[in-house]
Design a protein around this motif. Sequence first.
Motif, PDB file in Angstrom:
ATOM      1  N   ALA A 213       0.827  -1.206   0.000  1.00  0.00           N
ATOM      2  CA  ALA A 213       0.000   0.000   0.000  1.00  0.00           C
ATOM      3  C   ALA A 213       0.858   1.252   0.000  1.00  0.00           C
ATOM      4  N   LEU A 214       1.962   1.221   0.740  1.00  0.00           N
ATOM      5  CA  LEU A 214       2.862   2.377   0.784  1.00  0.00           C
ATOM      6  C   LEU A 214       3.517   2.607  -0.582  1.00  0.00           C
ATOM      7  N   ARG A 215       3.857   1.518  -1.282  1.00  0.00           N
ATOM      8  CA  ARG A 215       4.405   1.661  -2.644  1.00  0.00           C
ATOM      9  C   ARG A 215       3.393   2.307  -3.586  1.00  0.00           C
ATOM     10  N   GLU A 216       2.153   1.857  -3.522  1.00  0.00           N
ATOM     11  CA  GLU A 216       1.115   2.435  -4.375  1.00  0.00           C
ATOM     12  C   GLU A 216       0.920   3.919  -4.066  1.00  0.00           C
ATOM     13  N   PHE A 217       0.957   4.260  -2.785  1.00  0.00           N
ATOM     14  CA  PHE A 217       0.784   5.650  -2.379  1.00  0.00           C
ATOM     15  C   PHE A 217       1.888   6.525  -2.963  1.00  0.00           C
ATOM     16  N   PHE A 218       3.126   6.070  -2.881  1.00  0.00           N
ATOM     17  CA  PHE A 218       4.254   6.864  -3.372  1.00  0.00           C
ATOM     18  C   PHE A 218       4.380   6.835  -4.897  1.00  0.00           C
ATOM     19  N   ARG A 219       3.665   5.937  -5.546  1.00  0.00           N
ATOM     20  CA  ARG A 219       3.625   5.990  -7.017  1.00  0.00           C
ATOM     21  C   ARG A 219       2.787   7.155  -7.503  1.00  0.00           C
ATOM     22  N   HIS A 220       1.760   7.512  -6.744  1.00  0.00           N
ATOM     23  CA  HIS A 220       0.909   8.642  -7.108  1.00  0.00           C
ATOM     24  C   HIS A 220       1.407   9.955  -6.513  1.00  0.00           C
ATOM     25  N   ILE A 221       1.901   9.870  -5.286  1.00  0.00           N
ATOM     26  CA  ILE A 221       2.379  11.065  -4.583  1.00  0.00           C
ATOM     27  C   ILE A 221       3.838  10.823  -4.221  1.00  0.00           C
ATOM     28  N   LEU A 263       5.615   2.264  11.771  1.00  0.00           N
ATOM     29  CA  LEU A 263       5.964   1.186  10.845  1.00  0.00           C
ATOM     30  C   LEU A 263       6.383   1.727   9.479  1.00  0.00           C
ATOM     31  N   CYS A 264       5.720   2.758   9.022  1.00  0.00           N
ATOM     32  CA  CYS A 264       6.065   3.353   7.723  1.00  0.00           C
ATOM     33  C   CYS A 264       7.485   3.914   7.739  1.00  0.00           C
ATOM     34  N   TYR A 265       7.818   4.608   8.797  1.00  0.00           N
ATOM     35  CA  TYR A 265       9.180   5.138   8.908  1.00  0.00           C
ATOM     36  C   TYR A 265      10.195   3.999   8.966  1.00  0.00           C
ATOM     37  N   SER A 266       9.850   2.947   9.691  1.00  0.00           N
ATOM     38  CA  SER A 266      10.759   1.795   9.770  1.00  0.00           C
ATOM     39  C   SER A 266      10.951   1.160   8.399  1.00  0.00           C
ATOM     40  N   LEU A 267       9.892   1.069   7.621  1.00  0.00           N
ATOM     41  CA  LEU A 267       9.987   0.485   6.285  1.00  0.00           C
ATOM     42  C   LEU A 267      10.834   1.341   5.351  1.00  0.00           C
ATOM     43  N   ILE A 268      10.702   2.664   5.462  1.00  0.00           N
ATOM     44  CA  ILE A 268      11.513   3.556   4.620  1.00  0.00           C
ATOM     45  C   ILE A 268      12.990   3.433   4.971  1.00  0.00           C
ATOM     46  N   LEU A 269      13.286   3.410   6.278  1.00  0.00           N
ATOM     47  CA  LEU A 269      14.690   3.268   6.705  1.00  0.00           C
ATOM     48  C   LEU A 269      15.252   1.913   6.309  1.00  0.00           C
ATOM     49  N   LEU A 270      14.449   0.857   6.426  1.00  0.00           N
ATOM     50  CA  LEU A 270      14.901  -0.468   6.022  1.00  0.00           C
ATOM     51  C   LEU A 270      15.140  -0.519   4.509  1.00  0.00           C
ATOM     52  N   SER A 271      14.282   0.135   3.750  1.00  0.00           N
ATOM     53  CA  SER A 271      14.444   0.159   2.295  1.00  0.00           C
ATOM     54  C   SER A 271      15.770   0.797   1.903  1.00  0.00           C
ATOM     55  N   ILE A 272      16.088   1.901   2.570  1.00  0.00           N
ATOM     56  CA  ILE A 272      17.360   2.575   2.286  1.00  0.00           C
ATOM     57  C   ILE A 272      18.528   1.688   2.674  1.00  0.00           C
ATOM     58  N   ASP A 273      18.405   1.037   3.826  1.00  0.00           N
ATOM     59  CA  ASP A 273      19.489   0.199   4.331  1.00  0.00           C
ATOM     60  C   ASP A 273      19.766  -0.984   3.393  1.00  0.00           C
ATOM     61  N   LEU A 274      18.698  -1.636   2.897  1.00  0.00           N
ATOM     62  CA  LEU A 274      18.891  -2.843   2.093  1.00  0.00           C
ATOM     63  C   LEU A 274      19.235  -2.544   0.635  1.00  0.00           C
ATOM     64  N   GLY A 305       8.221  -9.487  11.021  1.00  0.00           N
ATOM     65  CA  GLY A 305       9.064 -10.338  10.174  1.00  0.00           C
ATOM     66  C   GLY A 305       8.581 -10.376   8.735  1.00  0.00           C
ATOM     67  N   HIS A 306       7.260 -10.401   8.554  1.00  0.00           N
ATOM     68  CA  HIS A 306       6.700 -10.368   7.195  1.00  0.00           C
ATOM     69  C   HIS A 306       6.998  -9.030   6.519  1.00  0.00           C
ATOM     70  N   LEU A 307       7.021  -7.968   7.274  1.00  0.00           N
ATOM     71  CA  LEU A 307       7.371  -6.661   6.704  1.00  0.00           C
ATOM     72  C   LEU A 307       8.803  -6.681   6.162  1.00  0.00           C
ATOM     73  N   LEU A 313      12.502  -8.901  -0.501  1.00  0.00           N
ATOM     74  CA  LEU A 313      12.203  -9.591  -1.762  1.00  0.00           C
ATOM     75  C   LEU A 313      11.747  -8.642  -2.871  1.00  0.00           C
ATOM     76  N   ILE A 314      10.986  -7.608  -2.528  1.00  0.00           N
ATOM     77  CA  ILE A 314      10.396  -6.743  -3.548  1.00  0.00           C
ATOM     78  C   ILE A 314      11.190  -5.463  -3.746  1.00  0.00           C
ATOM     79  N   GLY A 315      11.681  -4.861  -2.668  1.00  0.00           N
ATOM     80  CA  GLY A 315      12.498  -3.671  -2.820  1.00  0.00           C
ATOM     81  C   GLY A 315      11.932  -2.461  -2.120  1.00  0.00           C
ATOM     82  N   HIS A 316      12.471  -1.308  -2.449  1.00  0.00           N
ATOM     83  CA  HIS A 316      12.187  -0.023  -1.803  1.00  0.00           C
ATOM     84  C   HIS A 316      10.694   0.317  -1.889  1.00  0.00           C
TER      85      HIS A 316
END
Length: 319
Positions: A213-221, A263-274, A305-307, A313-316
């Motif tokens: 859902a966060l990926r879809e959101f950032f595709r538009h905004i 959680l959103c902030y954690s996902l963004i930081l993890l995306s940058i890290d990986l 863990g699923h996050l 597997l999918i990326g940023h």
Amino acid sequence: MGQGLWRVARNQQLQHQGYSGQGYLTREHGRRIATNNVSNTSNQKQTQGGIDIYHLLKTRKSKEQEGFINLEMLPPELSFTILSYLNATDLCLASCVWQDLANDELLWQGLCKSTWGHCSIYNKNPPLGFSFRKLYMQLDEGSLTFNANPDEGVNYFMSKGILDDSPKEIAKFIFCTRTLNWKKLRIYLDERRDVLDDLVTLHNFRNQFLPNALREFFRHIHAPEERGEYLETLITKFSHRFCACNPDLMRELGLSPDAVYVLCYSLILLSIDLTSPHVKNKMSKREFIRNTRRAAQNISEDFVGHLYDNIYLIGHVAA
């Protein structure tokens, strides 16, 4: 089949060499014999349903002489289907040959709505002298103007009656359009928070996994390049919208908009890290679970863990 091919080859030899079984004939007499034999061969059926080679070559030659198919000779439905695969530039070129077909309003209406999915003018009675071909040119001109100066672009759409002067209509136009420059759009939404609010509500995140859902959101905004107040505003609005679309899931997981924000902030930081090549020591799954649960203790270890698995597997989420 073999006998028929032999006859054609034999006749071609007679035509070029003027040769017969009784000796050499004059070239002119031999050509007449070869022509008559080929004509007779073309009228015979090949054994076991074979293809008439002479007729095939003759048909191919006639098609090459004809050139392109004349669309006006085809049924109108087939002609329109063929032209519907053209873009605006090619359709304009086609109108030089098939003016009545290529200027059809349904073709240009399809081009308008496939590129700009929503315009206020679509839901109004068309004014006198209206044409979708003219509207396409105005939409294209307005998009180019927006990509140079967003405020001037929106004013252009309003001056032509294409858009109504309301945040909701502007948000729908942005949501259904893919020709706008995302950097200019980001500047415009940062200035027009009323349009941003309506744009967020157009998203439906029901039954979507949080990172998707966060990926879809950032595709538009599109997210800003640096962390700041605008990014915090985007994540806050997304968190509330995600919770509003999934009330049952939020109750089941015990999550609030504030927890989703973390959680959103954690996902963004993890995306940058990986994904960043500059980070040598990548965060492990165990480390991500431990750090995230420190900030939001109500979240289960399996869910976090699923996050991690999704990002790995999918990326940023904001790429």
